[in-house]
Design a protein around this motif. Structure first.
Motif, PDB file in Angstrom:
ATOM      1  N   THR A 224       0.817  -1.214   0.000  1.00  0.00           N
ATOM      2  CA  THR A 224       0.000   0.000   0.000  1.00  0.00           C
ATOM      3  C   THR A 224       0.853   1.267   0.000  1.00  0.00           C
ATOM      4  O   THR A 224       0.438   2.295  -0.557  1.00  0.00           O
ATOM      5  CB  THR A 224      -0.929   0.024   1.233  1.00  0.00           C
ATOM      6  OG1 THR A 224      -0.155  -0.167   2.429  1.00  0.00           O
ATOM      7  CG2 THR A 224      -1.974  -1.080   1.130  1.00  0.00           C
ATOM      8  N   VAL A 225       2.035   1.216   0.614  1.00  0.00           N
ATOM      9  CA  VAL A 225       2.901   2.396   0.620  1.00  0.00           C
ATOM     10  C   VAL A 225       3.329   2.755  -0.802  1.00  0.00           C
ATOM     11  O   VAL A 225       3.300   3.923  -1.201  1.00  0.00           O
ATOM     12  CB  VAL A 225       4.134   2.153   1.514  1.00  0.00           C
ATOM     13  CG1 VAL A 225       5.250   3.140   1.191  1.00  0.00           C
ATOM     14  CG2 VAL A 225       3.759   2.282   2.982  1.00  0.00           C
ATOM     15  N   LEU A 226       3.709   1.746  -1.587  1.00  0.00           N
ATOM     16  CA  LEU A 226       4.070   2.012  -2.988  1.00  0.00           C
ATOM     17  C   LEU A 226       2.844   2.419  -3.799  1.00  0.00           C
ATOM     18  O   LEU A 226       2.956   3.219  -4.742  1.00  0.00           O
ATOM     19  CB  LEU A 226       4.722   0.772  -3.604  1.00  0.00           C
ATOM     20  CG  LEU A 226       6.262   0.661  -3.538  1.00  0.00           C
ATOM     21  CD1 LEU A 226       6.918   1.778  -4.338  1.00  0.00           C
ATOM     22  CD2 LEU A 226       6.759   0.669  -2.122  1.00  0.00           C
ATOM     23  N   ALA A 227       1.670   1.901  -3.416  1.00  0.00           N
ATOM     24  CA  ALA A 227       0.437   2.311  -4.101  1.00  0.00           C
ATOM     25  C   ALA A 227       0.141   3.787  -3.825  1.00  0.00           C
ATOM     26  O   ALA A 227      -0.271   4.531  -4.728  1.00  0.00           O
ATOM     27  CB  ALA A 227      -0.735   1.443  -3.643  1.00  0.00           C
ATOM     28  N   VAL A 228       0.342   4.227  -2.579  1.00  0.00           N
ATOM     29  CA  VAL A 228       0.150   5.639  -2.242  1.00  0.00           C
ATOM     30  C   VAL A 228       1.121   6.509  -3.029  1.00  0.00           C
ATOM     31  O   VAL A 228       0.755   7.556  -3.577  1.00  0.00           O
ATOM     32  CB  VAL A 228       0.338   5.870  -0.725  1.00  0.00           C
ATOM     33  CG1 VAL A 228       0.396   7.360  -0.409  1.00  0.00           C
ATOM     34  CG2 VAL A 228      -0.786   5.211   0.054  1.00  0.00           C
ATOM     35  N   SER A 229       2.367   6.057  -3.114  1.00  0.00           N
ATOM     36  CA  SER A 229       3.379   6.807  -3.856  1.00  0.00           C
ATOM     37  C   SER A 229       2.992   6.925  -5.328  1.00  0.00           C
ATOM     38  O   SER A 229       3.114   8.004  -5.927  1.00  0.00           O
ATOM     39  CB  SER A 229       4.747   6.126  -3.724  1.00  0.00           C
ATOM     40  OG  SER A 229       5.737   6.835  -4.428  1.00  0.00           O
ATOM     41  N   GLY A 230       2.511   5.847  -5.915  1.00  0.00           N
ATOM     42  CA  GLY A 230       2.090   5.877  -7.312  1.00  0.00           C
ATOM     43  C   GLY A 230       0.890   6.788  -7.528  1.00  0.00           C
ATOM     44  O   GLY A 230       0.819   7.527  -8.517  1.00  0.00           O
ATOM     45  N   THR A 231      -0.055   6.755  -6.589  1.00  0.00           N
ATOM     46  CA  THR A 231      -1.239   7.602  -6.696  1.00  0.00           C
ATOM     47  C   THR A 231      -0.871   9.081  -6.619  1.00  0.00           C
ATOM     48  O   THR A 231      -1.346   9.905  -7.418  1.00  0.00           O
ATOM     49  CB  THR A 231      -2.236   7.270  -5.576  1.00  0.00           C
ATOM     50  OG1 THR A 231      -2.600   5.881  -5.662  1.00  0.00           O
ATOM     51  CG2 THR A 231      -3.485   8.125  -5.689  1.00  0.00           C
ATOM     52  N   MET A 232      -0.006   9.426  -5.658  1.00  0.00           N
ATOM     53  CA  MET A 232       0.395  10.819  -5.512  1.00  0.00           C
ATOM     54  C   MET A 232       1.229  11.278  -6.711  1.00  0.00           C
ATOM     55  O   MET A 232       1.158  12.446  -7.120  1.00  0.00           O
ATOM     56  CB  MET A 232       1.190  11.007  -4.223  1.00  0.00           C
ATOM     57  CG  MET A 232       0.380  10.744  -2.958  1.00  0.00           C
ATOM     58  SD  MET A 232      -1.179  11.654  -2.906  1.00  0.00           S
ATOM     59  CE  MET A 232      -0.587  13.340  -2.975  1.00  0.00           C
ATOM     60  N   ALA A 233       2.012  10.371  -7.292  1.00  0.00           N
ATOM     61  CA  ALA A 233       2.768  10.717  -8.499  1.00  0.00           C
ATOM     62  C   ALA A 233       1.815  11.041  -9.642  1.00  0.00           C
ATOM     63  O   ALA A 233       2.044  11.988 -10.408  1.00  0.00           O
ATOM     64  CB  ALA A 233       3.695   9.566  -8.882  1.00  0.00           C
ATOM     65  N   ALA A 234       0.736  10.264  -9.756  1.00  0.00           N
ATOM     66  CA  ALA A 234      -0.251  10.516 -10.810  1.00  0.00           C
ATOM     67  C   ALA A 234      -0.940  11.860 -10.616  1.00  0.00           C
ATOM     68  O   ALA A 234      -1.103  12.644 -11.566  1.00  0.00           O
ATOM     69  CB  ALA A 234      -1.281   9.387 -10.828  1.00  0.00           C
ATOM     70  N   VAL A 235      -1.345  12.143  -9.383  1.00  0.00           N
ATOM     71  CA  VAL A 235      -2.014  13.421  -9.095  1.00  0.00           C
ATOM     72  C   VAL A 235      -1.055  14.583  -9.361  1.00  0.00           C
ATOM     73  O   VAL A 235      -1.427  15.598  -9.971  1.00  0.00           O
ATOM     74  CB  VAL A 235      -2.511  13.456  -7.639  1.00  0.00           C
ATOM     75  CG1 VAL A 235      -3.111  14.822  -7.313  1.00  0.00           C
ATOM     76  CG2 VAL A 235      -3.536  12.359  -7.394  1.00  0.00           C
ATOM     77  N   GLY A 236       0.190  14.434  -8.919  1.00  0.00           N
ATOM     78  CA  GLY A 236       1.182  15.480  -9.179  1.00  0.00           C
ATOM     79  C   GLY A 236       1.428  15.686 -10.661  1.00  0.00           C
ATOM     80  O   GLY A 236       1.585  16.817 -11.124  1.00  0.00           O
ATOM     81  N   GLY A 237       1.440  14.584 -11.433  1.00  0.00           N
ATOM     82  CA  GLY A 237       1.627  14.694 -12.876  1.00  0.00           C
ATOM     83  C   GLY A 237       0.513  15.459 -13.551  1.00  0.00           C
ATOM     84  O   GLY A 237       0.744  16.241 -14.491  1.00  0.00           O
ATOM     85  N   LEU A 238      -0.716  15.281 -13.074  1.00  0.00           N
ATOM     86  CA  LEU A 238      -1.849  16.006 -13.638  1.00  0.00           C
ATOM     87  C   LEU A 238      -1.764  17.502 -13.325  1.00  0.00           C
ATOM     88  O   LEU A 238      -2.107  18.343 -14.157  1.00  0.00           O
ATOM     89  CB  LEU A 238      -3.157  15.421 -13.103  1.00  0.00           C
ATOM     90  CG  LEU A 238      -3.509  14.028 -13.651  1.00  0.00           C
ATOM     91  CD1 LEU A 238      -4.648  13.419 -12.854  1.00  0.00           C
ATOM     92  CD2 LEU A 238      -3.879  14.107 -15.125  1.00  0.00           C
ATOM     93  N   PHE A 239      -1.299  17.831 -12.123  1.00  0.00           N
ATOM     94  CA  PHE A 239      -1.127  19.250 -11.781  1.00  0.00           C
ATOM     95  C   PHE A 239      -0.017  19.883 -12.612  1.00  0.00           C
ATOM     96  O   PHE A 239      -0.113  21.050 -13.005  1.00  0.00           O
ATOM     97  CB  PHE A 239      -0.827  19.402 -10.291  1.00  0.00           C
ATOM     98  CG  PHE A 239      -2.059  19.552  -9.444  1.00  0.00           C
ATOM     99  CD1 PHE A 239      -2.576  20.800  -9.162  1.00  0.00           C
ATOM    100  CD2 PHE A 239      -2.706  18.425  -8.943  1.00  0.00           C
ATOM    101  CE1 PHE A 239      -3.717  20.944  -8.388  1.00  0.00           C
ATOM    102  CE2 PHE A 239      -3.853  18.551  -8.170  1.00  0.00           C
ATOM    103  CZ  PHE A 239      -4.364  19.814  -7.894  1.00  0.00           C
ATOM    104  N   MET A 240       1.034  19.132 -12.885  1.00  0.00           N
ATOM    105  CA  MET A 240       2.115  19.674 -13.710  1.00  0.00           C
ATOM    106  C   MET A 240       1.649  19.860 -15.154  1.00  0.00           C
ATOM    107  O   MET A 240       2.014  20.834 -15.816  1.00  0.00           O
ATOM    108  CB  MET A 240       3.331  18.752 -13.644  1.00  0.00           C
ATOM    109  CG  MET A 240       3.920  18.640 -12.236  1.00  0.00           C
ATOM    110  SD  MET A 240       5.424  17.677 -12.165  1.00  0.00           S
ATOM    111  CE  MET A 240       6.560  18.810 -12.937  1.00  0.00           C
ATOM    112  N   ALA A 241       0.830  18.939 -15.639  1.00  0.00           N
ATOM    113  CA  ALA A 241       0.256  19.104 -16.978  1.00  0.00           C
ATOM    114  C   ALA A 241      -0.682  20.304 -17.008  1.00  0.00           C
ATOM    115  O   ALA A 241      -0.739  21.041 -17.999  1.00  0.00           O
ATOM    116  CB  ALA A 241      -0.493  17.836 -17.377  1.00  0.00           C
TER     117      ALA A 241
END
Length: 423
Positions: A314-331
Motif C-alpha cells: 500500500t505504501v508504494l500504491a500511495v506513492s504511485g497515486t500521488m505521483a499521478a495526481v502530481g503529474g496532472l497538476f504539472m500538466a
C-alpha cells in the motif's frame, strides 16, 4: 535561594515600575536560559525537527530578496505557492516510501504516464474530463500497487523494483502518446483550471488561515490530554499556545500576501488539504503507526504480527497515486503533455524535497509536512535564480549542496539518537 526568598517577601505589595524591572529581567533571562538548555538537549539528542530547514528557507529568502526586490512580492510568492504543488504532491508520496527506509525511482515516469492517459482519453478520444482524470489517477495507483506487491513478495529492494518501473512506465507513456508526441489540453477545461483558478474573496484565504490554526490548536490539546492521561511526556499549555501563535502569524501573513495578488489559489488549497489528510493518516491511524513501525525494523514488525506485505504494497500504491495526481497538476500548469513529461530533474527534486524537509533516509522519521518545507526551499531557489538570471547549472549546484547538507544532518542526527538509545 534563601536570600532571594527573603527579598521577595520584603517587597511592598504595590512596587513601583522601576522595582519590577529587575524581576522581569531575571524572568526573561531565566526563560532564555531554559530555552537554550532545551535547544542544547535537542541538539545533542538529534531532535531538531524542522528547525534546520526553516533556517535554510529564511536564508534563501533573505539572500534573493537582497538580490532582487521582486522576490518577496505578492505576485512572485503567489506563483511560488502554485509552482510547488505538482512536484510537492509527488514528494509527499515519496515520504511514505522513505518512512520504510526505501526509495521510489519510478514516480517521474508514473506522473508522465498518468498525464498521458488523461490527455489521450480526453483530447484524442473525447472521454469526459472527470472520467479521464479518474482513469489517469487509477493508472498511477495500479502502477504503484504492482511495484509494491513485487517488492513485498520478492523482497528485492524497492529502488531496484522501481528502477525497472521507471523504464517500464516511461515506455508505456511513449506508447500511449503515440507518434504525435504532444497533446495540448483545453485551457478552459477542468484540469487546466486546477492551477489557474483563484478564490478572489479575501475571506477565503483568511478563513483557511483561521481554520488551519484552530485545528492545529485543537489537535495539540487533544494530544496533550491523551498523553497526560497515559502518563506520557506532553507539551505544556504555554508551549502549545506559543506554537499556535507562531503558526497564526505565519498563516495570516501568507493570507495577506496572497490577497494582495489574486487571492487564494485553488491548487494551493487542494495541496494543503491533501497534505493535512495524509498527515492525519500517518500520525493518527493504526495504518500510519504500522508504517512508522515497519520503518523502525522489518523483523521486529513481523514479530509484532504486523501485515508487512500489505503495508509495503500500500505504501508504494500511495506513492504511485500521488505521483499521478502530481503529474496532472504539472500538466495543468503548462496545459500540455509531451514525451518529456515526468523526465528531467523532476524525480531528483521530489526526492530532494522530502529529504531536505526532514524525512530520514534511514526510515521511521518524517511527516508529510516535511515535503512541503523541502519543496519550498527547492522552488524558492529556482524562483530566485530565474529572477536574477542565474544559469540553471548554478541552481543545480546549490540545490545539490542543500540536499547534501540535509543528508549529513540526517546522518548525524541518527548517530546522536543511537548514542542516546533513541534509534
Amino acid at each position: 535561594m534563601h536570600d532571594m526568598t527573603d527579598n521577595t517577601r520584603a517587597e511592598p505589595p504595590a512596587p513601583a515600575a522601576g522595582a519590577r524591572r529587575p524581576h522581569g529581567t531575571r524572568a526573561a533571562a531565566g526563560a532564555v536560559e531554559r530555552s537554550a538548555a532545551v535547544f542544547r538537549d535537542r541538539l545533542r539528542a538529534g531532535e531538531l525537527g524542522s528547525l534546520p530547514v526553516v533556517l535554510v528557507l529564511a536564508v534563501v529568502w533573505i539572500v534573493f530578496q537582497s538580490l532582487n526586490a521582486n522576490f518577496l512580492s505578492p505576485r512572485n510568492l503567489s506563483n511560488l505557492s502554485v509552482d510547488i504543488v505538482g512536484t510537492g504532491l509527488i514528494a509527499v508520496g515519496i515520504v511514505f516510501v522513505l518512512l520504510l527506509g526505501e526509495l521510489d525511482l519510478s514516480v517521474g515516469s508514473i506522473s508522465g504516464l498518468a498525464a498521458a492517459v488523461f490527455a489521450v482519453l480526453n483530447v484524442n478520444h473525447g472521454v469526459p474530463e472527470w472520467l479521464a482524470l479518474i482513469v489517469g489517477v487509477l493508472a498511477g495507483t495500479v502502477a504503484g500497487t504492482v511495484q509494491g506487491f513485487s517488492y513485498a513478495r520478492t523482497r528485492v529492494p524497492a529502488f531496484v523494483v522501481t528502477l525497472a518501473g521507471l523504464l517500464t512506465w516511461n515506455g508505456v507513456m511513449l506508447s500511449v502518446l503515440g507518434t504525435s508526441g504532444t497533446v495540448n489540453l483545453d485551457e478552459n477545461g477542468l484540469v487546466a483550471k486546477l492551477t489557474s483558478s483563484y478564490f478572489t474573496d479575501p475571506a477565503a484565504a483568511y478563513g483557511l488561515a483561521a481554520l488551519g490554526t484552530g485545528m492545529v490548536f485543537l489537535s495539540s490539546c487533544l494530544d496533550r490530554r491523551r498523553r497526560k492521561a497515559a502518563g506520557m511526556p506532553h507539551r505544556s499549555l504555554r508551549d502549545i499556545a506559543a506554537r499556535t501563535a507562531g503558526l497564526a502569524v505565519i498563516s495570516f501573513a501568507a493570507a495577506y500576501v496572497l490577497n494582495r495578488f489574486q487571492g487564494l489559489p485553488l491548487a494551493l488549497l487542494i495541496f494543503l488539504v491533501v497534505v493535512a489528510g495524509l498527515d492525519i493518516l500517518l500520525r493518527r491511524t493504526h495504518y500510519g503507526r504500522q508504517v512508522y513501525a515497519l520503518g523502525g525494523g522489518v523483523e521486529a514488525a513481523r514479530r509484532a504480527s504486523l501485515s508487512v506485505t500489505r503495508v509495503q504494497t500500500t505504501v508504494l500504491a500511495v506513492s504511485g497515486t500521488m505521483a499521478a495526481v502530481g503529474g496532472l497538476f504539472m500538466a495543468s500548469r503548462i496545459t500540455s503533455v509531451s514525451q518529456g513529461s515526468g523526465s528531467g530533474v523532476l524525480l531528483l527534486n521530489a526526492i530532494a524535497a522530502a529529504v531536505i524537509g526532514g524525512t530520514s533516509l534511514f526510515g521511521g522519521r518524517g511527516t508529510t509536512w516535511s515535503a512541503v518545507l523541502g519543496m519550498l526551499v527547492i522552488q524558492s531557489i529556482a524562483s530566485g535564480m530565474a529572477l536574477t538570471d542565474t544559469p540553471t547549472a548554478v541552481q543545480l549546484v546549490i540545490t545539490g549542496g542543500v540536499l547534501f547538507a540535509a543528508v549529513v544532518i540526517d546522518s548525524l542526527a541518527r548517530r546522536s539518537q543511537e548514542a542516546h538509545g533513541r534509534a
